[in-house]
Every structure is written in structure tokens, then in C-alpha cells.
Design a protein around this motif. Structure first.
Motif, mmCIF file in Angstrom:
data_model
loop_
_atom_site.group_PDB
_atom_site.id
_atom_site.type_symbol
_atom_site.label_atom_id
_atom_site.label_comp_id
_atom_site.label_asym_id
_atom_site.label_seq_id
_atom_site.Cartn_x
_atom_site.Cartn_y
_atom_site.Cartn_z
ATOM 1 N N ALA A 11 49.884 80.542 -45.264
ATOM 2 C CA ALA A 11 50.749 79.554 -45.714
ATOM 3 C C ALA A 11 51.616 79.903 -46.975
ATOM 4 N N HIS A 12 51.038 80.991 -47.761
ATOM 5 C CA HIS A 12 51.570 82.010 -48.748
ATOM 6 C C HIS A 12 52.351 82.971 -48.427
ATOM 7 N N VAL A 13 52.416 83.450 -46.929
ATOM 8 C CA VAL A 13 53.104 84.649 -46.626
ATOM 9 C C VAL A 13 54.452 84.529 -46.438
ATOM 10 N N THR A 14 55.286 85.446 -47.336
ATOM 11 C CA THR A 14 56.864 85.264 -47.321
ATOM 12 C C THR A 14 57.345 86.635 -46.500
ATOM 13 N N ASP A 15 56.361 87.759 -46.360
ATOM 14 C CA ASP A 15 56.822 88.809 -45.643
ATOM 15 C C ASP A 15 55.895 89.196 -44.735
ATOM 16 N N TRP A 16 56.199 89.655 -43.397
ATOM 17 C CA TRP A 16 55.196 89.811 -42.517
ATOM 18 C C TRP A 16 55.512 91.344 -41.983
ATOM 19 N N VAL A 17 54.331 92.374 -42.126
ATOM 20 C CA VAL A 17 54.693 93.619 -41.623
ATOM 21 C C VAL A 17 53.881 94.030 -40.659
ATOM 22 N N PHE A 18 54.392 94.629 -39.581
ATOM 23 C CA PHE A 18 53.809 95.007 -38.246
ATOM 24 C C PHE A 18 53.855 96.388 -38.059
#
Length: 232
Positions: A11-18
């Protein structure tokens, strides 16, 4: 094997890195095998070695330096642009478009990044073939990392700085546990992507990374299913 998360854990994640290879597309696609073959050919031609000997050198560099490229640069002073262009001259039609993955990524709140030890063109070509390129805000490649590969700490810090990422509000998805060590230590939520029917003795031993499992928060063999569980 999918270890489905509870949405509250992200819920706290604002940046998603793949990561790109064997992460945004499944391992059984076997696309990276083309790159692997081309790297062996490059080493064979450069050092005038039979293919079996060249492959041993290639894998030794991978183990010791993090990437074959880094080893070749350190030991043989090669042109990295030439290497990257030649090893990524592959057939991307092996990848099937994945609209469901694109939709799952699009539903994630915040920004999305590709962070790869390959180059930008490779990531763009692969993501375009998958039909998901427009889902990402930016790509951080080995050139942007000043040719220093994951899992070394310096390129992650450069990535955070250049892209304005607070790792304590970010999540990273990777197929190599060793590449999640720095993200985990800096506060990222970490997810390891493994092949379908993963076994502990899978593939070459250095790819299964049993010594780095403490860096992994979640494990899944289905990225789309995992992301969909976060935001149905």
C-alpha cells in the motif's frame, strides 16, 4: 508457486521497478538463450577460442564481475557499445504480446520503471513486442548505470538519484535474488520471479542464488497474477 500478497503489504509503494529478462517475460520463452549464444560467439571471436572454452570464460566473467560485459571490459578493454549491439541483435518475435500483464502494470498506482543490466534498445524492443512499453515511465539501463551492473550498490544509488526514487516507497521485481540484496537493504519491497515448476537445482547453480534468499519478501512464478492480486 505464486505467493500471493495482501494489498496492504504494497500500500505504501509509489514506484514500481521491474527487471527485464526473465522477469517481464517468462523464463520458458527462452529469449535470453539467444543473447547467451551471441555472447559466447563474441568471446569466441574476440579471444580466438573454441565455443566450449569461450563459454567457460563467458560464465566465469559473469560470476566474477556480475556481467560478461564487465569482465570483458576489465580484462580485454572492449568497446561496450559494440558488445551490446551485437549480443542484442536477436529475434524478438519469440515473445508473445501480453495484454493482461500490461493491464496489471497499468493498474499499479504511481510510476513504473524498467531497470536492466541490458541496454535501453533491448528493453524497448522486448517491451514493445510484449505490448507493454507504454506502461513505463522510464528505462534505466547498463549505460545509464555507467556500465556497472547489478548487484553492485553504486548503480542502484545512481538509479534512485536520477529517477527521484525513495526506496522505502518502492518495490522491485527480479529473477535473480542477488540483485534484490541492495533493494532490500535500502527499504524496497522485493519480489523474486521464478520459472514455472521451479526446482531448487534449477538451471546453472549461480542463477538460483540460494545464498541470497533473505533478500526476498515474496516469490512468484506468475507476475501477472501477482500484480493483479495487488489491484484487482
Amino acid at each position: 508457486m505464486t505467493n500471493l500478497p495482501e494489498p496492504r503489504h504494497f500500500a505504501h509503494v509509489t514506484d514500481w521497478v521491474f527487471d527485464m529478462d526473465n522477469t517481464l517475460y517468462p523464463h520458458d520463452t527462452n529469449l535470453f538463450s539467444q543473447i547467451d549464444v551471441r555472447m559466447t560467439s563474441y568471446v569466441s571471436e574476440l579471444l580466438q577460442l573454441p565455443r566450449d572454452e569461450a563459454r567457460k570464460v563467458q560464465k566465469r566473467f559473469y560470476q566474477e564481475y556480475g556481467t560478461t560485459l564487465k569482465g570483458l571490459m576489465e580484462c580485454h578493454d572492449i568497446d561496450p557499445d559494440d558488445f551490446l549491439a551485437k549480443v542484442h541483435d536477436i529475434d524478438y518475435t519469440w515473445l508473445k504480446p501480453d495484454p493482461l500483464l500490461g493491464e496489471a502494470i497499468a493498474r499499479l498506482p504511481g510510476r513504473k520503471f524498467i531497470y536492466t543490466n541490458g541496454d535501453r534498445k533491448h528493453a524497448e524492443n522486448a517491451a514493445a513486442q510484449l505490448g507493454i512499453l507504454d506502461r513505463f515511465d522510464d528505462i534505466f539501463d547498463i549505460v545509464a548505470a555507467q556500465l556497472v551492473p547489478k548487484p553492485e550498490r553504486a548503480p542502484y544509488e545512481l538509479f534512485y538519484k536520477q529517477c527521484g526514487i525513495n526506496p522505502q516507497k518502492a518495490a522491485m521485481f527480479e529473477d535473480l535474488a542477488r540483485n534484490l540484496t541492495v533493494p532490500k537493504s535500502t527499504g524496497m519491497r522485493t519480489v523474486l520471479i521464478v520459472p514455472n515448476n521451479f526446482e531448487p537445482d534449477f538451471s546453472e547453480i549461480w542463477e538460483s542464488d540460494p545464498a541470497f534468499t533473505d533478500s526476498v519478501d515474496f516469490v512468484t512464478d506468475n507476475l501477472t497474477e501477482f500484480l493483479t492480486a495487488l489491484h484487482p
